[in-house]
Enzyme design. Structure first.
Site, PDB file in Angstrom:
ATOM      1  CG  ASP A 324      36.671  38.880  37.909  1.00 40.33           C
ATOM      2  OD1 ASP A 324      36.021  37.820  37.876  1.00 40.33           O
ATOM      3  OD2 ASP A 324      37.564  39.156  37.095  1.00 40.33           O
ATOM      4  CB  CYS A 364      35.301  32.327  36.986  1.00 40.96           C
ATOM      5  SG  CYS A 364      36.321  32.136  38.467  1.00 40.96           S
TER       6      CYS A 364
END
Length: 434
Positions: A324, A364
């Site tokens: 992430d 993201c």
């Protein structure tokens, strides 16, 4: 309505005229007018010429001088105008903002994240109440953590109106306290000075404690990444935990331990290691694990790329890896570089997984499309010679909705993969002639 320190004048001060054949996206209600599409900026009066400044209200006109929309101007930003209304009679004043904010809150009531009138029940103690363009409020983010709000401006216009927005939020939600803050990266793109966090109302110097899926977290609302927590991953943290039963899990870029602790508590992982470059985040993650009584979760500080290389050198293996990473691209011009970084990162992770290993990988970066990201994984499969099966595609939590007229709001990609054995002894690369 007259101008004030909290509400600069809502009267349009200039007309921003578009170049020929540039108006179509804005008739389609896309909210960003880029500098490359602007022909000229014409003040609407001599007085307005002296008043026009970044953050001012302007009208957007097509090449024939016809009204298209109204928004906020910033001559320092690549996004020259952020559009807010397509109704010529609608003023961008306090009443307008109150209507928009109330509508955003009502949508969270429908999601069960905010209580309906007369009901104290919430499904979670933290939620995003306003998500910028997705809620028709470009440049504004509002998150709730328990009885406190974090109000973040990411544009010049919203930064100028933060105190007025805070008054509306106080009226509608009556929080105990608020933090008004900017964002350093966004401020640089907007050509403005980032503001220091400002506390309003009742406050405490202790971290706020929230509960998500039965797991407690301490959150620092004034000095932390984003607004204090990555609320967009709420549902993903729980959903992917089911793949980790009995496995040795690596949570890379773990921040304060969200995926790691869900892997332990809800996934029944055998053991979990979380790694983050921030020593402060690692310390908080370790404390969070202790608060929740999770003894099979440990954390260490380290650079993501370097840590993966070190694990490979040491011959360490994991049964499941969560990646992430932070945003690698802030504009389309950085996409190629970002794809290379994602490729390198995922390739290194695949090398640490056995056949049947699970890879949960994220992006993201809004400028990197879902197709871009999946093609990157295809490249990893080619280069490593490993089969990579995509078993689940996910996005951000429902309080981070996607605007159908601004698809850039679909920024978070969550891909759950099963990594198989070598597909063949010698990997074949497209274009190799083999």
């Amino acid at each position: 309505m007259g101008a004030s320190a909290k509400w600069p004048t809502c009267e349009p001060l200039a007309a921003v005229k578009l170049k020929p054949r540039k108006a179509l996206p804005f008739y389609g209600r896309h909210p960003w007018v880029l500098a490359t599409g602007v022909d000229r900026v014409q003040p609407l009066s001599i007085a307005a010429e002296h008043m026009l400044a970044d953050g001012s209200v302007v009208n957007l006109l097509n090449e024939k001088g016809k009204f298209v929309a109204r928004g906020f101007y910033n001559g320092q930003s690549r996004i020259r105008v952020r559009l807010f209304t397509w109704r010529e009679e609608e003023q961008l004043n306090a009443d307008f903002f109150e209507r928009r904010i109330a509508d955003a809150i009502e949508s969270r009531v429908q999601l069960g994240l905010e209580p309906a009138a007369g009901s104290p029940a919430r499904s979670t103690s933290a939620a995003r109440l306003i998500f910028s363009e997705a809620d028709g409020l470009s440049g504004l983010v509002v998150d709730r953590y328990g009885d406190y709000l974090v109000v973040q401006a990411t544009s010049a216009a919203m930064q100028q109106r933060l105190h007025g927005i805070a008054e509306i939020l106080q009226k509608l939600l009556a929080p105990k306290g608020m933090v008004l803050r900017g964002d350093a990266a966004s401020a640089k793109l907007e050509g403005i000075e980032p503001i220091a966090p400002e506390r309003l109302g009742e406050w405490t110097d202790e971290p706020i404690r929230i509960v998500e899926h039965g797991i407690s977290y301490e959150v620092d609302l004034t000095d932390s990444q984003k607004t204090g927590f990555y609320l967009d991953q709420r549902d993903n943290r729980l959903a992917v935990a089911k793949y980790f039963a009995g496995r040795k899990v690596l949570d890379m870029f773990c921040y304060t331990g969200g995926f790691a602790m869900n892997a332990s508590r809800h996934g029944q992982a055998a053991e979990v290691l979380g790694v983050d470059t921030s020593k402060r985040a690692v310390a908080q993650a370790q404390k969070n694990a202790e608060i929740n009584g999770l003894t099979n979760v440990t954390f260490e500080a380290g650079d993501g790329f370097q840590s993966l290389e070190k694990f490979a050198t040491e011959g360490r293996k994991f049964d499941a890896i969560v990646l992430d990473p932070p945003k690698f691209a802030r504009s389309r011009s950085q996409v190629d570089q970002a794809i290379q970084a994602y490729h390198r990162l995922n390739r290194a992770a695949v090398a640490l997984l056995p056949p049947g290993g699970i890879l949960v990988t994220h992006s993201c970066s809004g400028s990197v499309s879902r197709e871009d990201f999946l093609l990157m994984l295809s490249g990893v499969a080619q280069k490593t010679g490993r089969d990579i099966q995509i078993i689940e595609l996910r996005g951000a939590a429902a309080d981070h909705p996607v605007s159908s007229t601004c698809l850039e709001t679909e920024y978070l990609k969550c891909v759950v993969c099963r990594v198989g054995q070598l597909a063949r002894d010698k990997p074949v690369f497209i274009g190799s002639g083999d």
